[in-house]
Motif scaffolding. Structure first.
Motif, PDB file in Angstrom:
ATOM      1  N   VAL A   1      65.863  57.850  43.657  1.00 29.09           N
ATOM      2  CA  VAL A   1      65.304  57.709  44.997  1.00 29.09           C
ATOM      3  C   VAL A   1      65.765  58.885  45.833  1.00 29.09           C
ATOM      4  N   ARG A   2      64.844  59.490  46.565  1.00 31.93           N
ATOM      5  CA  ARG A   2      65.192  60.679  47.335  1.00 31.93           C
ATOM      6  C   ARG A   2      65.765  60.362  48.719  1.00 31.93           C
ATOM      7  N   ASN A   3      65.496  59.200  49.260  1.00 35.86           N
ATOM      8  CA  ASN A   3      65.967  58.906  50.607  1.00 35.86           C
ATOM      9  C   ASN A   3      66.855  57.662  50.603  1.00 35.86           C
ATOM     10  N   SER A   4      68.086  57.836  50.188  1.00 28.75           N
ATOM     11  CA  SER A   4      69.047  56.740  50.117  1.00 28.75           C
ATOM     12  C   SER A   4      69.674  56.501  51.491  1.00 28.75           C
ATOM     13  N   LEU A   5      70.476  55.444  51.591  1.00 33.03           N
ATOM     14  CA  LEU A   5      71.193  55.183  52.833  1.00 33.03           C
ATOM     15  C   LEU A   5      72.126  56.337  53.161  1.00 33.03           C
ATOM     16  N   ALA A   6      72.822  56.861  52.157  1.00 35.20           N
ATOM     17  CA  ALA A   6      73.723  57.989  52.393  1.00 35.20           C
ATOM     18  C   ALA A   6      72.947  59.193  52.941  1.00 35.20           C
ATOM     19  N   GLU A   7      71.814  59.506  52.342  1.00 41.24           N
ATOM     20  CA  GLU A   7      71.009  60.644  52.807  1.00 41.24           C
ATOM     21  C   GLU A   7      70.450  60.380  54.199  1.00 41.24           C
ATOM     22  N   TYR A   8      69.996  59.163  54.447  1.00 46.33           N
ATOM     23  CA  TYR A   8      69.465  58.794  55.765  1.00 46.33           C
ATOM     24  C   TYR A   8      70.531  58.962  56.846  1.00 46.33           C
ATOM     25  N   LEU A   9      71.721  58.414  56.599  1.00 45.09           N
ATOM     26  CA  LEU A   9      72.804  58.524  57.580  1.00 45.09           C
ATOM     27  C   LEU A   9      73.177  59.983  57.819  1.00 45.09           C
ATOM     28  N   GLY A  10      73.323  60.747  56.733  1.00 44.25           N
ATOM     29  CA  GLY A  10      73.654  62.160  56.867  1.00 44.25           C
ATOM     30  C   GLY A  10      72.611  62.910  57.672  1.00 44.25           C
ATOM     31  N   GLY A  11      71.346  62.650  57.398  1.00 47.74           N
ATOM     32  CA  GLY A  11      70.266  63.314  58.128  1.00 47.74           C
ATOM     33  C   GLY A  11      70.211  62.917  59.589  1.00 47.74           C
ATOM     34  N   GLN A  12      70.379  61.633  59.852  1.00 47.89           N
ATOM     35  CA  GLN A  12      70.372  61.154  61.242  1.00 47.89           C
ATOM     36  C   GLN A  12      71.533  61.762  62.031  1.00 47.89           C
ATOM     37  N   LEU A  13      72.716  61.725  61.449  1.00 45.27           N
ATOM     38  CA  LEU A  13      73.879  62.279  62.144  1.00 45.27           C
ATOM     39  C   LEU A  13      73.736  63.780  62.347  1.00 45.27           C
ATOM     40  N   ALA A  14      73.317  64.506  61.317  1.00 46.94           N
ATOM     41  CA  ALA A  14      73.153  65.961  61.434  1.00 46.94           C
ATOM     42  C   ALA A  14      72.148  66.304  62.524  1.00 46.94           C
ATOM     43  N   GLY A  15      71.018  65.615  62.536  1.00 48.14           N
ATOM     44  CA  GLY A  15      69.995  65.880  63.550  1.00 48.14           C
ATOM     45  C   GLY A  15      70.480  65.592  64.955  1.00 48.14           C
ATOM     46  N   ARG A  16      71.176  64.504  65.134  1.00 46.72           N
ATOM     47  CA  ARG A  16      71.677  64.146  66.462  1.00 46.72           C
ATOM     48  C   ARG A  16      72.780  65.101  66.907  1.00 46.72           C
ATOM     49  N   ILE A  17      73.638  65.504  65.983  1.00 48.43           N
ATOM     50  CA  ILE A  17      74.679  66.480  66.319  1.00 48.43           C
ATOM     51  C   ILE A  17      74.038  67.808  66.701  1.00 48.43           C
ATOM     52  N   ASP A  18      73.024  68.236  65.952  1.00 47.81           N
ATOM     53  CA  ASP A  18      72.331  69.490  66.267  1.00 47.81           C
ATOM     54  C   ASP A  18      71.665  69.433  67.638  1.00 47.81           C
ATOM     55  N   ARG A  19      71.034  68.302  67.962  1.00 43.07           N
ATOM     56  CA  ARG A  19      70.319  68.171  69.244  1.00 43.07           C
ATOM     57  C   ARG A  19      71.257  67.973  70.429  1.00 43.07           C
TER      58      ARG A  19
END
Length: 127
Positions: free
Chosen positions: A56-74
């Motif tokens: 699976v390409r979009n796991s909970l770990a990947e989702y959390l990492g992506g959400q946090l990275a995006g929010r930190i960047d913004r």
């Protein structure tokens, strides 16, 4: 409403990242902590926990990492967490103890991507 807001993830992530003070955690460790504290969270989000070989390409770990990275960047310093990277050089495997007792192996090892790590931005005394 986003899944992040619908499942009220900000306070859940905050509690998990503040639990041990201010050490950095990988998105895998964060996903495991959240699944232990809120059993079934991954399923409610339509995710599996993550790790190499899950298919699976979009796991909970990947989702959390992506959400946090995006929010930190913004949001930068206004966001309550910060991010750094663990270099993948010379790492053969990163293995975690999953919430079900089975091992969970990072799928990023050898991928060319560094492992994002996150921590609570606030002072240790607030932990």
């Amino acid at each position: 409403m986003s899944k992040w807001d619908e499942h009220d993830l900000l306070p859940k992530v905050t509690a998990a990242l503040r639990q041990d003070g201010r050490p950095y955690l990988t998105a895998y460790q964060l996903a495991i902590k959240l699944e232990r504290a809120h059993p079934g969270l991954a399923e409610r989000l339509g995710k599996v926990l993550g790790g190499a070989g899950i298919g699976v390409r979009n796991s909970l770990a990947e989702y959390l990492g992506g959400q946090l990275a995006g929010r930190i960047d913004r949001e930068g310093a206004a966001f309550p967490f910060e991010r750094a990277y663990l270099c993948n050089d010379e790492i053969r495997e990163v293995r975690f103890a999953g919430p079900d007792g089975n091992d969970l192996v990072s799928s990023l090892t050898g991928s060319g991507y560094h492992l994002s790590i996150f921590r609570w931005r606030g002072p240790v005394s607030d932990a």
